[in-house]
Design a protein around this motif. Structure first.
Motif, mmCIF file in Angstrom:
data_model
loop_
_atom_site.group_PDB
_atom_site.id
_atom_site.type_symbol
_atom_site.label_atom_id
_atom_site.label_comp_id
_atom_site.label_asym_id
_atom_site.label_seq_id
_atom_site.Cartn_x
_atom_site.Cartn_y
_atom_site.Cartn_z
ATOM 1 N N LYS A 52 40.063 59.407 36.057
ATOM 2 C CA LYS A 52 39.949 60.843 36.304
ATOM 3 C C LYS A 52 38.466 61.159 36.518
ATOM 4 C CE LYS A 52 43.840 61.826 33.195
ATOM 5 N NZ LYS A 52 44.787 62.365 34.175
ATOM 6 N N ASP A 53 38.140 61.868 37.586
ATOM 7 C CA ASP A 53 36.747 62.060 37.981
ATOM 8 C C ASP A 53 35.900 62.698 36.895
ATOM 9 O OD1 ASP A 53 37.643 61.022 40.308
ATOM 10 O OD2 ASP A 53 37.304 62.810 41.539
ATOM 11 N N LYS A 54 36.353 63.813 36.344
ATOM 12 C CA LYS A 54 35.553 64.552 35.361
ATOM 13 C C LYS A 54 35.752 64.029 33.948
ATOM 14 C CE LYS A 54 35.469 68.849 38.052
ATOM 15 N NZ LYS A 54 35.806 70.309 38.063
ATOM 16 N N GLU A 55 36.994 63.654 33.621
ATOM 17 C CA GLU A 55 37.284 63.193 32.263
ATOM 18 C C GLU A 55 36.731 61.796 32.002
ATOM 19 O OE1 GLU A 55 39.320 64.460 34.344
ATOM 20 O OE2 GLU A 55 40.405 66.162 33.478
ATOM 21 N N THR A 112 41.330 56.658 32.294
ATOM 22 C CA THR A 112 42.605 56.535 32.995
ATOM 23 C C THR A 112 43.683 57.279 32.223
ATOM 24 O OG1 THR A 112 43.065 54.449 31.845
ATOM 25 C CG2 THR A 112 41.999 54.300 33.996
ATOM 26 N N SER A 113 44.780 57.552 32.882
ATOM 27 C CA SER A 113 45.876 58.274 32.248
ATOM 28 C C SER A 113 46.402 57.509 31.041
ATOM 29 C CB SER A 113 47.011 58.490 33.260
ATOM 30 O OG SER A 113 48.169 58.999 32.620
ATOM 31 N N ASN A 128 46.925 58.428 43.692
ATOM 32 C CA ASN A 128 45.666 59.164 43.613
ATOM 33 C C ASN A 128 44.916 59.144 44.936
ATOM 34 O OD1 ASN A 128 46.316 59.491 40.935
ATOM 35 N ND2 ASN A 128 44.915 57.928 40.185
#
Length: 292
Positions: A66-69, A72-73, A245
């Motif tokens: 995730k770009d900002k977080e 990964t999920s 994605n």
């Protein structure tokens, strides 16, 4: 050429040059002049970006982050084995490992053992660790077996020593060193976690664009005319549940076309691809381990 747009966005549109021919299936207008030996990645690389050239493992992880977080999920339980598959393909493409010869009796890819072909280090710590394990093991394993062992998915305690640990964190640190990610600490109520948010957005956009173009504007209707690393990336990104994605920014029409072509690749029989010129057996054996 495909421009990155947001799928489903009201004001954003997308046009593909040559993404579909008159019959709706051609992706490259002049297929007779198309050569699989051309380095298709050069179009996406500037002098600065060549210093940041990513491994197949890093590309799959980058698609999943995730770009900002910067993580990964939590629900993705596929990326771990997918990254191990990337390692085997990298070693195969670099000529460090190979499949045992079949001799007179033809055996399926999933039944052929992996052998060390060259002990020369690759320069990548993770790849060299995996190569060392392949070289030192007394009982040869298939590609499926090595994916499970490197992931730690074994009921045999004696084989736990083959597990490569902290792979995602180590790959993320590599991307930090290349200036693609940064390192932060985030608090999740009960614990703190090290995260790696995206800093170089152009690197990820370039990666996404290459994947999109591979199944749209540069689609050759023949998997053997797709550059091996890009073909492997499409397969392994799908197996790692991160390919979506890359396709999320597409318009609805291009998304459907991209998924249609990915399904065409998934429907291929890896054993039927062996024997053709320029084919890498290890690459197709890893693909077979995930799609069969």
């Amino acid at each position: 050429m495909t421009s990155i747009t947001r799928r489903g966005g009201g004001n954003l549109t997308q046009r593909n040059t040559g993404s579909k021919g008159a019959d709706g299936g051609k992706g490259i207008e002049d297929e007779e002049n198309y050569s699989p030996d051309l380095n298709e990645e050069d179009e996406y690389e500037t002098e600065d970006s060549k210093a940041k050239r990513l491994t197949l493992m890093e590309e799959v992880l980058l698609l999943g982050l995730k770009d900002k977080e910067g993580y990964t999920s939590f629900w993705n339980d596929c990326i771990s084995s997918g990254l191990r598959g990337c390692m085997l393909i990298e070693l195969g493409l670099k000529g460090r490992i190979e499949l045992e010869k079949t001799g007179m009796r033809r055996r399926s890819l999933l039944n052929r053992k992996v052998q060390c072909k060259s002990e020369t280090p690759t320069g990548d710590v993770l790849l060299d660790e995996a190569l060392k394990l392949v070289k030192e093991t007394s009982n040869q394993e298939t590609t499926q077996g090595w994916i499970e062992l490197l992931s730690g998915e074994t009921w045999n305690p004696a084989k736990l020593r083959y597990q490569l640990r902290n792979v995602r964190e180590r790959l993320a640190k590599n991307l930090v060193e290349k200036g693609v990610l940064t390192t932060e600490k985030q608090n999740f109520l009960l614990f703190d976690m090290t995260t790696h948010p995206l800093t170089d957005t152009t690197a990820k956009q370039r990666l996404i664009k290459r994947v999109q173009d591979g199944v749209l504007s540069r689609w050759p209707n023949d998997p053997h005319r797709i550059e091996k690393r890009l073909l492997s990336l499409i397969y392994l990104a799908h197996s790692s549940d991160v390919l979506e994605n890359a396709f999320a920014p597409l318009s609805d029409e291009d998304y459907e076309l991209a998924m249609k072509r990915v399904r065409e690749l998934l429907d291929l029989d890896p054993d039927a691809q062996i024997g053709k010129q320029g084919v890498n057996d290890v690459m197709w054996a890893v693909i077979a381990a995930f799609i069969k």
